[in-house]
Design an enzyme around this catalytic site. Structure first.
Site, PDB file in Angstrom:
ATOM      1  N   THR A 174     -26.750  38.432  13.042  1.00 44.23           N
ATOM      2  CA  THR A 174     -26.149  37.806  11.866  1.00 44.23           C
ATOM      3  C   THR A 174     -27.275  37.399  10.931  1.00 44.23           C
ATOM      4  OG1 THR A 174     -24.804  35.958  11.070  1.00 44.23           O
ATOM      5  CG2 THR A 174     -26.153  35.528  12.976  1.00 44.23           C
ATOM      6  N   HIS A 198     -11.713  29.732  18.770  1.00 43.27           N
ATOM      7  CA  HIS A 198     -12.032  31.048  19.321  1.00 43.27           C
ATOM      8  C   HIS A 198     -13.529  31.223  19.499  1.00 43.27           C
ATOM      9  CE1 HIS A 198     -11.462  30.561  15.071  1.00 43.27           C
ATOM     10  NE2 HIS A 198     -12.309  31.529  14.808  1.00 43.27           N
ATOM     11  N   ASP A 248     -17.747  39.442  16.281  1.00 48.03           N
ATOM     12  CA  ASP A 248     -16.799  39.876  15.263  1.00 48.03           C
ATOM     13  C   ASP A 248     -15.495  39.122  15.491  1.00 48.03           C
ATOM     14  OD1 ASP A 248     -16.682  41.427  12.973  1.00 48.03           O
ATOM     15  OD2 ASP A 248     -15.571  43.022  13.947  1.00 48.03           O
ATOM     16  N   THR A 249     -14.912  38.618  14.413  1.00 49.62           N
ATOM     17  CA  THR A 249     -13.701  37.795  14.531  1.00 49.62           C
ATOM     18  C   THR A 249     -12.586  38.369  13.669  1.00 49.62           C
ATOM     19  OG1 THR A 249     -14.971  35.785  14.963  1.00 49.62           O
ATOM     20  CG2 THR A 249     -12.755  35.487  14.102  1.00 49.62           C
ATOM     21  N   ASN A 302     -26.638  34.709   9.130  1.00 45.64           N
ATOM     22  CA  ASN A 302     -26.221  33.325   8.870  1.00 45.64           C
ATOM     23  C   ASN A 302     -26.964  32.342   9.784  1.00 45.64           C
ATOM     24  OD1 ASN A 302     -24.826  30.894   8.785  1.00 45.64           O
ATOM     25  ND2 ASN A 302     -22.861  31.905   8.370  1.00 45.64           N
TER      26      ASN A 302
HETATM   27  P1  IMP Z   1     -16.598  37.217  10.657  1.00 45.64           P
HETATM   28  O1  IMP Z   1     -16.430  38.159  11.802  1.00 45.64           O
HETATM   29  O2  IMP Z   1     -17.202  35.902  11.052  1.00 45.64           O
HETATM   30  O3  IMP Z   1     -17.296  37.864   9.490  1.00 45.64           O
HETATM   31  O4  IMP Z   1     -15.144  36.854  10.131  1.00 45.64           O
HETATM   32  C1  IMP Z   1     -14.211  37.829   9.723  1.00 45.64           C
HETATM   33  C2  IMP Z   1     -13.127  37.201   8.891  1.00 45.64           C
HETATM   34  O5  IMP Z   1     -12.424  36.223   9.664  1.00 45.64           O
HETATM   35  C3  IMP Z   1     -13.593  36.495   7.626  1.00 45.64           C
HETATM   36  O6  IMP Z   1     -12.633  36.737   6.605  1.00 45.64           O
HETATM   37  C4  IMP Z   1     -13.573  35.038   7.988  1.00 45.64           C
HETATM   38  O7  IMP Z   1     -13.293  34.235   6.871  1.00 45.64           O
HETATM   39  C5  IMP Z   1     -12.444  34.973   8.994  1.00 45.64           C
HETATM   40  N1  IMP Z   1     -12.734  33.939   9.991  1.00 45.64           N
HETATM   41  C6  IMP Z   1     -13.597  34.049  11.031  1.00 45.64           C
HETATM   42  N2  IMP Z   1     -13.643  32.906  11.726  1.00 45.64           N
HETATM   43  C7  IMP Z   1     -12.785  32.057  11.106  1.00 45.64           C
HETATM   44  C8  IMP Z   1     -12.428  30.711  11.357  1.00 45.64           C
HETATM   45  O8  IMP Z   1     -12.911  30.045  12.284  1.00 45.64           O
HETATM   46  N3  IMP Z   1     -11.539  30.169  10.504  1.00 45.64           N
HETATM   47  C9  IMP Z   1     -10.994  30.855   9.460  1.00 45.64           C
HETATM   48  N4  IMP Z   1     -11.312  32.097   9.174  1.00 45.64           N
HETATM   49  C10 IMP Z   1     -12.211  32.714   9.987  1.00 45.64           C
END
Ligand code: IMP
Length: 192
Positions: free
Chosen positions: A10, A179, A71-72, A12
């Site tokens: 990442t 999560h 990845d989320t 971040n």
């Molecule tokens: P990333 O995998 O962290 O880049 O997240 C992918 C998407 O899921 C992005 O649109 C994030 O804003 C959303 N997202 C990930 N984690 C959260 C959370 O804890 N709360 C709300 N949105 C999330």
């Protein structure tokens, strides 16, 4: 013993600091920026698992470090798991989180089943082994946005056993049930 160097795929630094605190001094957590990986790693897979593995394998193959990536996605039951792997770009390329939430509320308009879950997948490549780790936070999508804390879809996600959105509950409660928190604790176990 010197700390085990682990790259978190990442850019971040806040995410990296959060995980480093949980993993403790046995591990030195570096970001992509720290190892000079300034390019965007492609996330072209059709699943969270696939994208997490793409990023972790890229770092391992190109830079040689043990690493993990995350990845989320937000998976909504009535929408057959959408937006899922497309969560970040649900309303389209170049659209923002407000657009994403608006589209999701629109697509659920009039539906009684608002069950949803956030799912985080971590791909870990360490000590010559690949491991997939999952953290799930179940809940439902609110009827409208509320709350100012957090980020992303937090204003419309109400975790199970709560009456308020993540954005209303605040970071302390969110970070104890989210999560990502669950996945990170499992990551710590996998590294023991
Ligand atoms: P990333 O995998 O962290 O880049 O997240 C992918 C998407 O899921 C992005 O649109 C994030 O804003 C959303 N997202 C990930 N984690 C959260 C959370 O804890 N709360 C709300 N949105 C999330």
């Amino acid at each position: 013993m010197p700390p085990h160097i682990l790259v978190f795929a990442t850019h971040n630094p806040n995410k990296a600091r959060e995980v480093a605190q949980i993993l403790g001094p046995r591990f030195s957590v570096l970001t992509l920026t720290d190892i000079g990986c300034l390019e965007e790693i492609e996330e072209s897979a059709q699943t969270l698992e696939g994208n997490a593995l793409l990023k972790a394998r890229y770092v391992k193959e190109k830079y040689g470090y043990d690493c993990f990536s995350e990845d989320t996605g937000l998976e909504v039951e009535a929408l057959n798991g959408a937006p899922g792997v497309h969560t970040a770009r649900y309303a389209g390329e170049g659209r923002n989180t407000a657009d994403n939430m608006e589209l999701l509320l629109l697509n659920l308009d009039g539906l009684n089943n608002r069950k949803a879950q956030f799912r985080t997948v971590i791909a870990l490549i360490a000590n010559g082994q690949e491991t997939l780790i999952e953290g799930i936070c179940a809940g439902e999508i609110a009827l409208e946005k509320s709350g100012v804390n957090g980020f992303g879809y937090d204003p419309i996600f109400i975790p199970k056993n709560h009456q308020q959105t993540f954005a209303m509950l605040g970071d302390e409660i969110k970070n104890s049930i989210s999560h990502r928190a669950i996945a990170t604790l499992k990551l710590m176990d996998a590294l023991k």
